[in-house]
Design a protein around this motif. Structure first.
Motif, PDB file in Angstrom:
ATOM      1  N   LEU A 234       0.816  -1.220   0.000  1.00 13.73           N
ATOM      2  CA  LEU A 234       0.000   0.000   0.000  1.00 13.73           C
ATOM      3  C   LEU A 234       0.847   1.267   0.000  1.00 13.73           C
ATOM      4  N   LEU A 235       2.082   1.127   0.423  1.00 11.36           N
ATOM      5  CA  LEU A 235       2.900   2.338   0.590  1.00 11.36           C
ATOM      6  C   LEU A 235       3.932   2.547  -0.508  1.00 11.36           C
ATOM      7  N   THR A 236       3.756   1.852  -1.633  1.00 13.22           N
ATOM      8  CA  THR A 236       4.829   2.004  -2.622  1.00 13.22           C
ATOM      9  C   THR A 236       4.398   1.974  -4.107  1.00 13.22           C
ATOM     10  N   THR A 237       5.341   2.200  -5.137  1.00 13.85           N
ATOM     11  CA  THR A 237       5.193   2.001  -6.625  1.00 13.85           C
ATOM     12  C   THR A 237       6.479   2.080  -7.465  1.00 13.85           C
ATOM     13  N   LEU A 238       6.270   2.075  -8.755  1.00  8.65           N
ATOM     14  CA  LEU A 238       7.376   1.910  -9.708  1.00  8.65           C
ATOM     15  C   LEU A 238       7.842   3.208 -10.357  1.00  8.65           C
ATOM     16  N   GLU A 239       9.128   3.296 -10.481  1.00  8.38           N
ATOM     17  CA  GLU A 239       9.713   4.529 -11.006  1.00  8.38           C
ATOM     18  C   GLU A 239       9.486   4.721 -12.484  1.00  8.38           C
ATOM     19  N   SER A 240       9.723   3.721 -13.255  1.00  4.00           N
ATOM     20  CA  SER A 240       9.802   3.938 -14.700  1.00  4.00           C
ATOM     21  C   SER A 240       8.452   4.311 -15.294  1.00  4.00           C
ATOM     22  N   GLN A 241       7.379   3.979 -14.626  1.00  6.15           N
ATOM     23  CA  GLN A 241       6.084   4.264 -15.207  1.00  6.15           C
ATOM     24  C   GLN A 241       5.357   5.377 -14.517  1.00  6.15           C
ATOM     25  N   ALA A 242       5.326   5.310 -13.203  1.00  2.00           N
ATOM     26  CA  ALA A 242       4.597   6.318 -12.498  1.00  2.00           C
ATOM     27  C   ALA A 242       5.262   7.621 -12.818  1.00  2.00           C
ATOM     28  N   ARG A 243       4.487   8.620 -13.069  1.00  2.00           N
ATOM     29  CA  ARG A 243       5.113   9.875 -13.459  1.00  2.00           C
ATOM     30  C   ARG A 243       6.026  10.360 -12.341  1.00  2.00           C
ATOM     31  N   PRO A 244       7.241  10.743 -12.674  1.00  2.00           N
ATOM     32  CA  PRO A 244       8.219  11.097 -11.644  1.00  2.00           C
ATOM     33  C   PRO A 244       7.991  12.470 -11.028  1.00  2.00           C
ATOM     34  N   ILE A 245       6.973  13.176 -11.510  1.00  2.00           N
ATOM     35  CA  ILE A 245       6.565  14.428 -10.871  1.00  2.00           C
ATOM     36  C   ILE A 245       5.079  14.299 -10.563  1.00  2.00           C
ATOM     37  N   SER A 246       4.720  14.588  -9.318  1.00  2.00           N
ATOM     38  CA  SER A 246       3.339  14.434  -8.882  1.00  2.00           C
ATOM     39  C   SER A 246       2.603  15.781  -9.010  1.00  2.00           C
ATOM     40  N   TYR A 247       1.480  15.939  -8.325  1.00  2.00           N
ATOM     41  CA  TYR A 247       0.839  17.249  -8.240  1.00  2.00           C
ATOM     42  C   TYR A 247       1.586  18.079  -7.194  1.00  2.00           C
ATOM     43  N   VAL A 248       1.437  19.383  -7.247  1.00  2.82           N
ATOM     44  CA  VAL A 248       2.156  20.249  -6.311  1.00  2.82           C
ATOM     45  C   VAL A 248       1.750  19.905  -4.872  1.00  2.82           C
ATOM     46  N   GLY A 249       2.735  19.595  -4.057  1.00  2.59           N
ATOM     47  CA  GLY A 249       2.464  19.206  -2.672  1.00  2.59           C
ATOM     48  C   GLY A 249       2.316  17.702  -2.496  1.00  2.59           C
ATOM     49  N   GLY A 250       2.419  16.958  -3.594  1.00  2.00           N
ATOM     50  CA  GLY A 250       2.210  15.513  -3.533  1.00  2.00           C
ATOM     51  C   GLY A 250       3.487  14.738  -3.226  1.00  2.00           C
ATOM     52  N   HIS A 251       3.318  13.637  -2.529  1.00  2.00           N
ATOM     53  CA  HIS A 251       4.427  12.725  -2.210  1.00  2.00           C
ATOM     54  C   HIS A 251       4.209  11.406  -2.954  1.00  2.00           C
ATOM     55  N   THR A 252       5.313  10.747  -3.288  1.00  2.00           N
ATOM     56  CA  THR A 252       5.229   9.437  -3.929  1.00  2.00           C
ATOM     57  C   THR A 252       6.266   8.514  -3.311  1.00  2.00           C
ATOM     58  N   LEU A 253       5.845   7.310  -3.015  1.00  2.00           N
ATOM     59  CA  LEU A 253       6.740   6.308  -2.448  1.00  2.00           C
ATOM     60  C   LEU A 253       6.781   5.112  -3.389  1.00  2.00           C
ATOM     61  N   MET A 254       7.972   4.628  -3.704  1.00  2.96           N
ATOM     62  CA  MET A 254       8.118   3.523  -4.646  1.00  2.96           C
ATOM     63  C   MET A 254       9.027   2.438  -4.077  1.00  2.96           C
ATOM     64  N   LEU A 255       8.737   1.228  -4.468  1.00  6.18           N
ATOM     65  CA  LEU A 255       9.556   0.088  -4.064  1.00  6.18           C
ATOM     66  C   LEU A 255       9.766  -0.815  -5.267  1.00  6.18           C
TER      67      LEU A 255
END
Lengths: 136, 199
Positions: free
Chosen positions: B10-31
């Motif tokens: 639940l706390l993670t995702t993939l770098e190559s696909q998930a857009r590497p820039i989120s919405y302003v103020g957004g956090h992204t966690l990848m594993l």
């Protein structure tokens, strides 16, 4: 590889089921509802059933119907929901990926800031191309 | 243990696909598990044009883990009513040894039905330099609404200087709200798992 094929078959079956569901949606009639309103001589273009559900529990409100470009996935939709969710003047949000529309409900006495809506959409990496305001 | 795995998913995702820039103020966690190098990566988007992040990853040669700081800049974006296209430049540098660093050019084009992406990456570690390139295409067999479970059937191909051969393999991507899971299989690397969560 066998597991992938099984998973693929499962989701293709899901796809067929979902397609059937959407066809049923399109058969519904909505004559005389708010979604047929004209704004500045322009008929609003929105999923009728979705719009009717959105306004069901809204009284004394105004609705901003925002046309958005680039909204292609759940990450886009989630970002919009999060961004407008922080705006205390927005009482309800609906993001429709299929039509590229965002519905925002405001109390009737709030002055809607169109520039702020455009800025918030842009902060999600998307572009707001048109905003129509409807009174409910 | 099951709870821990669930939390990680639940706390993670993939770098190559998930857009590497989120919405302003957004956090992204990848594993990223199983595909060398394994890594866990967090990034924050202060401005719609860039993101900053921290990465804890495995060195491709020594297999030792090291922390690094990362920066992604959006070079170009084109939105249409039905698509989005992005071009990014990425860079990262090791926090304990600057010999560990990389820079990359990545791009993607996506509609609700189709996806195409590529990456060209120059990686330097302690005592080696490596050029990696990859491309991925995908199709969504059905179109779901926001909040539905979205499914992508994809094919990815990769090549790097280290192995000097191209590997091509199927990828299954599952996507729901802010969470994404990708499972890939190749006979040489076995299963790989990529997880992402955006919040």
């Amino acid at each position: 590889m066998k597991k992938i094929l099984i998973a693929t078959s499962f989701f293709l079956a899901t796809a067929v089921a979902q397609a059937g569901h959407h066809e049923m949606d399109n058969m519904h009639s909505h004559e005389g509802h708010l979604h047929e309103t004209m704004v500045d001589g322009e008929k609003i273009v929105v999923d009728p059933q979705r719009f009717d559900i959105f306004v069901t529990d809204l009284d004394n409100s105004q609705i901003a119907l925002v046309s958005v470009q680039g909204m292609v996935c759940d990450f886009c939709a989630r970002g919009i929901e999060k961004t407008f969710g922080k705006d205390k003047s927005v009482s309800k949000i609906d993001v429709d990926l299929a039509s590229g529309k965002v519905l925002l409900a405001y109390p009737a006495d709030v002055e809607i800031d169109l520039a702020d809506i455009k800025k918030k959409i842009l902060n999600n990496g998307l572009n707001a191309t048109n905003i129509q305001i409807l009174a409910n | 243990m099951k709870s821990l795995i669930l939390v990680l998913i639940l706390l993670t995702t993939l770098e190559s696909q998930a857009r590497p820039i989120s919405y302003v103020g957004g956090h992204t966690l990848m594993l990223n598990i199983g595909g060398q190098p394994d890594n866990i990566y967090w990034h924050y988007t202060p401005n719609i044009n860039y993101s900053i992040g921290l990465d804890y990853q495995q060195d491709k040669i020594s297999n030792e883990y090291f922390p690094s700081a990362r920066f992604t800049y959006l070079l170009n974006r084109k939105n249409t009513a039905a698509s989005q296209r992005n071009l990014y430049i990425k860079t990262g540098v090791g926090l304990t040894n600057a010999d560990n660093h990389f820079y990359a050019l990545t791009g993607d084009w996506e509609t609700r039905r189709l996806f195409a992406g590529f990456s060209a990456k120059q990686v330097s570690g302690i005592g080696y330099d490596l050029f990696e390139q990859s491309a991925k295409i995908g199709i969504a067999p059905y179109l779901g609404d926001y909040g539905d479970l979205h499914t992508w059937l994809m094919v990815e191909t990769k090549k790097d200087d280290l192995e000097d051969k191209r590997t091509t393999y199927p990828v299954l991507r599952l996507f729901k709200s802010g969470a994404m899971v990708e499972v890939a299989y190749h006979r040489s690397t076995d299963w790989t798992l990529h997880l992402m969560y955006r919040f």
